[in-house]
Write an enzyme that holds these catalytic residues in place. Sequence first.
Site, PDB file in Angstrom:
ATOM      1  N   GLU A  82       0.855  -1.197   0.000  1.00 38.79           N
ATOM      2  CA  GLU A  82       0.000   0.000   0.000  1.00 38.79           C
ATOM      3  C   GLU A  82       0.885   1.239   0.000  1.00 38.79           C
ATOM      4  O   GLU A  82       1.692   1.430   0.900  1.00 38.79           O
ATOM      5  CB  GLU A  82      -0.863  -0.040   1.270  1.00 38.79           C
ATOM      6  CG  GLU A  82      -1.677   1.188   1.535  1.00 38.79           C
ATOM      7  CD  GLU A  82      -2.257   1.189   2.951  1.00 38.79           C
ATOM      8  OE1 GLU A  82      -1.979   0.234   3.714  1.00 38.79           O
ATOM      9  OE2 GLU A  82      -2.977   2.143   3.284  1.00 38.79           O
ATOM     10  N   ASP A 111      -1.144  -1.340   5.942  1.00 36.02           N
ATOM     11  CA  ASP A 111      -1.105  -0.907   7.344  1.00 36.02           C
ATOM     12  C   ASP A 111      -2.187  -1.605   8.157  1.00 36.02           C
ATOM     13  O   ASP A 111      -3.192  -2.060   7.605  1.00 36.02           O
ATOM     14  CB  ASP A 111      -1.316   0.616   7.406  1.00 36.02           C
ATOM     15  CG  ASP A 111       0.032   1.330   7.252  1.00 36.02           C
ATOM     16  OD1 ASP A 111       0.107   2.344   6.554  1.00 36.02           O
ATOM     17  OD2 ASP A 111       1.028   0.787   7.793  1.00 36.02           O
ATOM     18  N   ASP A 127      -4.206  -0.258   9.926  1.00 42.46           N
ATOM     19  CA  ASP A 127      -5.335   0.641  10.230  1.00 42.46           C
ATOM     20  C   ASP A 127      -6.514   0.307   9.325  1.00 42.46           C
ATOM     21  O   ASP A 127      -6.457  -0.612   8.512  1.00 42.46           O
ATOM     22  CB  ASP A 127      -4.892   2.090  10.048  1.00 42.46           C
ATOM     23  CG  ASP A 127      -4.427   2.338   8.599  1.00 42.46           C
ATOM     24  OD1 ASP A 127      -3.774   3.346   8.346  1.00 42.46           O
ATOM     25  OD2 ASP A 127      -4.726   1.476   7.739  1.00 42.46           O
ATOM     26  N   ASP A 140      -7.841   1.887   6.787  1.00 42.50           N
ATOM     27  CA  ASP A 140      -7.547   2.031   5.348  1.00 42.50           C
ATOM     28  C   ASP A 140      -6.836   0.787   4.833  1.00 42.50           C
ATOM     29  O   ASP A 140      -7.181   0.224   3.791  1.00 42.50           O
ATOM     30  CB  ASP A 140      -6.637   3.252   5.140  1.00 42.50           C
ATOM     31  CG  ASP A 140      -7.461   4.443   4.651  1.00 42.50           C
ATOM     32  OD1 ASP A 140      -6.942   5.571   4.584  1.00 42.50           O
ATOM     33  OD2 ASP A 140      -8.651   4.210   4.341  1.00 42.50           O
TER      34      ASP A 140
END
Length: 641
Positions: A431, A504, A506, A508
Amino acid sequence: MEDKVNNSYDSSAIQVLEGLEAVRKRPGMYIGSTSSKGLHHLVWEIVDNAIDEALAGYCTHIEVTINKDNSITVKDDGRGIPVDIHPKTGKSTVETVYTVLHAGGKFGGGGYKVSGGLHGVGASVVNALSDWLEVKVYKNGKVYYQRYQTGGHPVEDLKVIDSCDVKRTGTTVTFKPDDQIFTETTVYDYDVLKTRLRELAFLNRGLRITLYDDREEPKKDTFCYEGGIREYVEMLNKSKTAIHNTIIDVTGVMDDISLEVALQYNESYNSSIYSFVNNITTPEGGTHEEGVRRALTRVLNKYALANNYLKDKDSPLTGDDVKEGLTMIISIKHPNPQFEGQTKTKLGNSEVRGIADKIFSEAFERFLLEHPDEAKIIVEKAIVASRARVAAKKAREITRRKGDLDITNFYGKLSDCKSKDASVSEIFLVEGDSAGGSAIKGRDSMTQAILPLRGKILNVEKARLDRALSNEEIRTIITAFGTGIGEEFDLAKLRYNKIIIMTDADVDGSHIRVLLLTLFYRFFKPIVEAGHVYAAQPPLFVIKHGKTIKYVLNEQERDEYLKTLAPNTKYEIARMKGLGEMDAEELNETTMDINKRVLRQITIDDAVAADEVFSQLMGEEVAPRREFIENNATYVGNLDI
Ligand code: 28F
């Protein structure tokens, strides 16, 4: 006469001991494995015997309870296992069923021996693999009881322990799996039992199945579907949008084989087709599925030509065209099924193909004639799909590495590894450009390829193949994998042994991971099923004490590690930065180095569940997605699918 009876008695007693011992020595041969999957197989063997009683028409309600000690109780209201003395063994039929291997075959030729998963190895295997097992039979106004211990040895003969309502009949079995055999886990997973029991209720219309969990947080679910697999299609299509009203429901019997098919089209471009034989899931399909799908394609083509939706000059609809947006359940009951294929879950009986074709085509033809408006919708959808297929064929050309243009463009994106040996090569889908940059610097360029992804990729749950192919990122991924896509997909051409999604931790990152998994599940399912897909696990915390730098994955690992430190050790803890903020050295050290990293393999253990998750999470309908997130909110952060 006396000797004769004794001999047969001794020999069968020895046979019992050898039988149970054989099972305990090589349990994998009888239940597939002693992992969690094997632990749950024990339940299916007992439940299948109760289902047989339902198929025979005597049992209407089956109850399964996970007891506090993770023993399992299965209870049916059938006739109750016969309590008479079995002439051959001199033992009760109950004891014979539970101590003689393969003695469970209740119906010689007549009824259908339902067999879950491993083709009904019978209740004696469960007994052999249990620390203890108890059977209670309710009949003749009495409660008959027998207990077996340490691998199936009867404590004493079957005896009456109580009286009961004269009208009450049935069998109740409680068993505790032997933790010497099930060394991985002896803890039952409620959702695994719930999913399969719900499926069994769909497959046996009208049968009520209740599941209880009496452990820390008590739970209860009851399933009963008078509509049978029609309601299964209804449930599967709940998170999709049906494009016609009627759920087509076909039932028929021919030559002692009974067939049920339920289907309804939805507006998605994917298909959810599940087939079963005697309640066994056949993920590899087989002659029942081939017969129905051949009939579906032929009848739709015939109808399209007869009603001028297609002209003679048009190319006919293919099996793939009529599959688009199709939710279909096929269930047959067969007295003597033959299984083939990799995992023995493909039906091989050749006579079934013609029977399934005949029963289904007659009913489906009649449906189209009686519902011209719905027929129009179905045929038009297939025609649009066929046009998209042709378009995809053209679009696919560009994913093949021929033209110089896309080579440079392609390499602009992919930093390939030097090795051409797929068995040692791996590709990281990273990413963001900065993490991509660090990954390219930190990698082992001999075996590690890097493909930086710029932001979110297209959600292919809602896209047809031709639309997916118009997305730059997806084309690059397809080209990098080398397998091709759609009809020409060839797993043998996969250029990497591991496909590692590195995003990640997170929300997203999770979203990008789910988008990629949707792409893989919809268009590269064999790659996932073969276990090539992994998720990288970047550490969440770094703990420094003295010269030691320790990276840990999550809070749990952090706390466990801190406990290992000497009491007054001075240490620092820092929450790791995102992938993008790590330098090449750190990224390699923590997430990429094959000797230090932690990867999580992505598997599709239960296709139906995965299908539901993807269509709920990624499909058109918002409500199911919100419902799923509300139900699983604590997991959305690190959704493990
Ligand atoms: C909780 C698990 O196992 N239920 C069962 C029956 C009923 C009969 C039966 C079973 C051995 C060889 C016949 C009764 N009356 N639930 C269960 N319910 N087994 S297992 O017969 C087994 C015998 O042939 C049964 C008349 N016929 C069959």
